[in-house]
Design a protein around this motif. Sequence first.
Motif, mmCIF file in Angstrom:
data_model
loop_
_atom_site.group_PDB
_atom_site.id
_atom_site.type_symbol
_atom_site.label_atom_id
_atom_site.label_comp_id
_atom_site.label_asym_id
_atom_site.label_seq_id
_atom_site.Cartn_x
_atom_site.Cartn_y
_atom_site.Cartn_z
ATOM 1 N N ASN A 125 10.099 -7.232 9.478
ATOM 2 C CA ASN A 125 9.005 -6.453 8.878
ATOM 3 C C ASN A 125 7.806 -6.470 9.832
ATOM 4 O O ASN A 125 6.807 -7.147 9.629
ATOM 5 N N SER A 164 -5.930 -4.520 3.774
ATOM 6 C CA SER A 164 -6.925 -5.521 4.183
ATOM 7 C C SER A 164 -7.847 -5.879 3.030
ATOM 8 O O SER A 164 -8.179 -7.048 2.816
ATOM 9 N N LYS A 166 5.525 -4.299 10.656
ATOM 10 C CA LYS A 166 4.236 -3.834 10.136
ATOM 11 C C LYS A 166 3.490 -4.959 9.458
ATOM 12 O O LYS A 166 2.331 -5.235 9.733
ATOM 13 N N ALA A 167 4.196 -5.602 8.509
ATOM 14 C CA ALA A 167 3.545 -6.650 7.718
ATOM 15 C C ALA A 167 3.164 -7.827 8.613
ATOM 16 O O ALA A 167 2.082 -8.406 8.463
ATOM 17 N N THR A 185 0.865 -1.186 0.000
ATOM 18 C CA THR A 185 0.000 0.000 0.000
ATOM 19 C C THR A 185 0.897 1.230 0.000
ATOM 20 O O THR A 185 1.887 1.280 0.757
#
Length: 155
Positions: free
Chosen positions: A116, A91, A118-119, A80
């Motif tokens: 990572n 999402s 966030k992911a 994104t």
Amino acid sequence: MQLREMTENDLPPVLELQRELAFQDWNEKQFLSEIRASYAYCVVCEDDGGSPNGDTSRALLGYAIFHLLGSDSELLSIATRTSEQRKGIGSQLLKAGLNKLTESEDQCFLEVRKGNVKARAFYEKHGFKQYNVRKNYYSDGEDAILYVFKNAPTA
Ligand SMILES: CC(C)(COP(=O)(O)OP(=O)(O)OC[C@H]1O[C@@H](n2cnc3c(N)ncnc32)[C@H](O)[C@@H]1OP(=O)(O)O)[C@@H](O)C(=O)NCCC(=O)NCCS
């Protein structure tokens, strides 16, 4: 904001987004072969477009690439645009792929860099479970964390 399948015309903004996020290094040929592969599901999210000056072009906000291989699917890539993160776009892209899992035994696999954060938070929020670690998997020595999403886990 809308989702649609990726086409070859999306390649310039997809490559630009990949460069912006610097999380992966696929070239144009690799994206093209995904778009053309019968087993791949490549999806983009774009804004609604349109502006007071009559410009109806739509900006690419994100994309995802899945391999749909019978009961075992794989998420290869999801992204994104930085300015649009935490607005639910990832999402939507993820759900579009997970919705292709139809049978109770269907699963979706992925690997992600250990760092990572966030992911990993994103995948865990969506029900992915860590099932293995591949030590020194990436060329810089970072471990890969392997996750699986089970469509309908058996008790
Ligand atoms: C991972 C990624 C695709 C998530 O996209 P997104 O559009 O921001 O995701 P969403 O807005 O749908 O987030 C859903 C949930 O994921 C989790 N999440 C997302 N970003 C997070 C962050 N920075 N920190 C903690 N949790 C996060 C949260 O639980 C979030 O729900 P919330 O906002 O209600 O708390 C995005 O961060 C990204 O493009 N990262 C760079 C590329 C990348 O690393 N891709 C994955 C490797 S292939």
